[in-house]
Design a protein around this motif. Structure first.
Motif, mmCIF file in Angstrom:
data_model
loop_
_atom_site.group_PDB
_atom_site.id
_atom_site.type_symbol
_atom_site.label_atom_id
_atom_site.label_comp_id
_atom_site.label_asym_id
_atom_site.label_seq_id
_atom_site.Cartn_x
_atom_site.Cartn_y
_atom_site.Cartn_z
ATOM 1 N N PRO A 94 -27.206 -56.405 -49.525
ATOM 2 C CA PRO A 94 -26.655 -55.506 -50.539
ATOM 3 C C PRO A 94 -26.597 -56.197 -51.886
ATOM 4 O O PRO A 94 -26.636 -57.423 -51.961
ATOM 5 N N LYS A 95 -26.512 -55.408 -52.940
ATOM 6 C CA LYS A 95 -26.493 -56.027 -54.258
ATOM 7 C C LYS A 95 -25.224 -56.850 -54.432
ATOM 8 O O LYS A 95 -24.153 -56.503 -53.937
ATOM 9 N N GLN A 96 -25.388 -57.930 -55.109
ATOM 10 C CA GLN A 96 -24.253 -58.798 -55.331
ATOM 11 C C GLN A 96 -24.493 -59.652 -56.563
ATOM 12 O O GLN A 96 -25.585 -59.721 -57.080
ATOM 13 N N VAL A 97 -23.437 -60.259 -56.994
ATOM 14 C CA VAL A 97 -23.521 -61.151 -58.134
ATOM 15 C C VAL A 97 -23.490 -62.573 -57.589
ATOM 16 O O VAL A 97 -22.738 -62.871 -56.669
ATOM 17 N N CYS A 98 -24.334 -63.426 -58.126
ATOM 18 C CA CYS A 98 -24.343 -64.816 -57.670
ATOM 19 C C CYS A 98 -23.910 -65.733 -58.806
ATOM 20 O O CYS A 98 -24.339 -65.575 -59.940
ATOM 21 N N VAL A 99 -23.061 -66.667 -58.475
ATOM 22 C CA VAL A 99 -22.640 -67.647 -59.478
ATOM 23 C C VAL A 99 -22.937 -69.041 -58.954
ATOM 24 O O VAL A 99 -22.826 -69.308 -57.766
ATOM 25 N N SER A 100 -23.351 -69.909 -59.830
ATOM 26 C CA SER A 100 -23.612 -71.286 -59.419
ATOM 27 C C SER A 100 -23.363 -72.213 -60.604
ATOM 28 O O SER A 100 -23.289 -71.770 -61.739
ATOM 29 N N THR A 114 -25.994 -64.485 -61.940
ATOM 30 C CA THR A 114 -27.113 -63.552 -61.775
ATOM 31 C C THR A 114 -26.649 -62.336 -60.992
ATOM 32 O O THR A 114 -25.655 -62.395 -60.275
ATOM 33 N N GLY A 115 -27.357 -61.253 -61.146
ATOM 34 C CA GLY A 115 -27.086 -60.050 -60.346
ATOM 35 C C GLY A 115 -26.267 -58.985 -61.048
ATOM 36 O O GLY A 115 -26.098 -57.893 -60.505
ATOM 37 N N LEU A 116 -25.792 -59.264 -62.244
ATOM 38 C CA LEU A 116 -24.949 -58.271 -62.918
ATOM 39 C C LEU A 116 -25.699 -56.981 -63.232
ATOM 40 O O LEU A 116 -25.126 -55.896 -63.181
ATOM 41 N N SER A 117 -26.973 -57.102 -63.545
ATOM 42 C CA SER A 117 -27.698 -55.893 -63.931
ATOM 43 C C SER A 117 -27.829 -54.926 -62.752
ATOM 44 O O SER A 117 -28.024 -53.741 -62.935
#
Ligand SMILES: [Zn+2]
Length: 180
Positions: A94-100, A114-117
């Motif tokens: 599923p769509k998600q936001v990734c932070v690193s 990433t993934g905000l759009s």
């Protein structure tokens, strides 16, 4: 078709060579993947404007999917099991936001989001918000990537759901530290 023709290697009549992959201007995926992209409607709009021929094909495919006649069923089977696997894969992710966190310089780190759009969030607005919120530099660095100048990864788990309630904390994936 004779047996010889069936066994024949190489180009076939009715097929245009080279087989080229057409990439979508909206989601940047090969257009055959567009229908698994959350903004498929936008992809179709893009196709309609830029590749009317491909758009017609997509439209026909859609209509076949909605119908249920025997003829349409056959068409769908022809399109093959490959498509089914692709669909399944997408459902698993599923769509998600990734932070690193990524190293920048000797002691400094930046935070990559990433993934905000995927949540219909304007990246420029988001980058500006992060910059204000964390009082640091923040900019859009890719099609769906924002880099915040500072190690704010842990804070994002609170800040993002607070700013965009549709993104639950559970939808944010911590990718940890990026290697150099
Ligand atoms: Zn697309």
């Amino acid at each position: 078709m004779s047996v010889e023709e069936k066994l024949q290697m190489g180009p076939r009549t009715g097929v245009t060579y080279p087989l080229q992959v057409i990439y979508c201007g909206n989601c940047s995926m090969p257009i055959e993947y567009c229908e698994y992209y959350p903004e498929y409607d936008k992809c179709k709009q893009w196709l309609e404007r830029n590749l009317p021929d491909e758009f017609e094909k997509v439209k026909i495919g859609d209509e076949a999917g909605e119908g249920g006649g025997a003829e349409e069923e056959k068409k769908r089977q022809k399109r093959g099991g490959k498509g089914m696997i692709k669909t399944k894969k997408k459902e698993d992710g599923p769509k998600q936001v990734c932070v690193s966190r990524a190293p920048r310089g000797k002691k400094k780190s930046v935070t990559v989001v990433t993934g905000l759009s995927g949540f219909d969030i304007d990246l420029k607005v988001a980058a500006k918000f992060f910059g204000t919120r964390f009082a640091c530099g923040s900019s859009v660095t890719g099609e769906d990537e924002i880099v915040i100048q500072g190690d704010v990864k842990d804070d994002l788990f609170d800040v993002i759901p607070e700013k965009w309630p549709e993104i639950d904390e559970d939808l944010i994936e911590d990718l940890g530290d990026q290697k150099r």
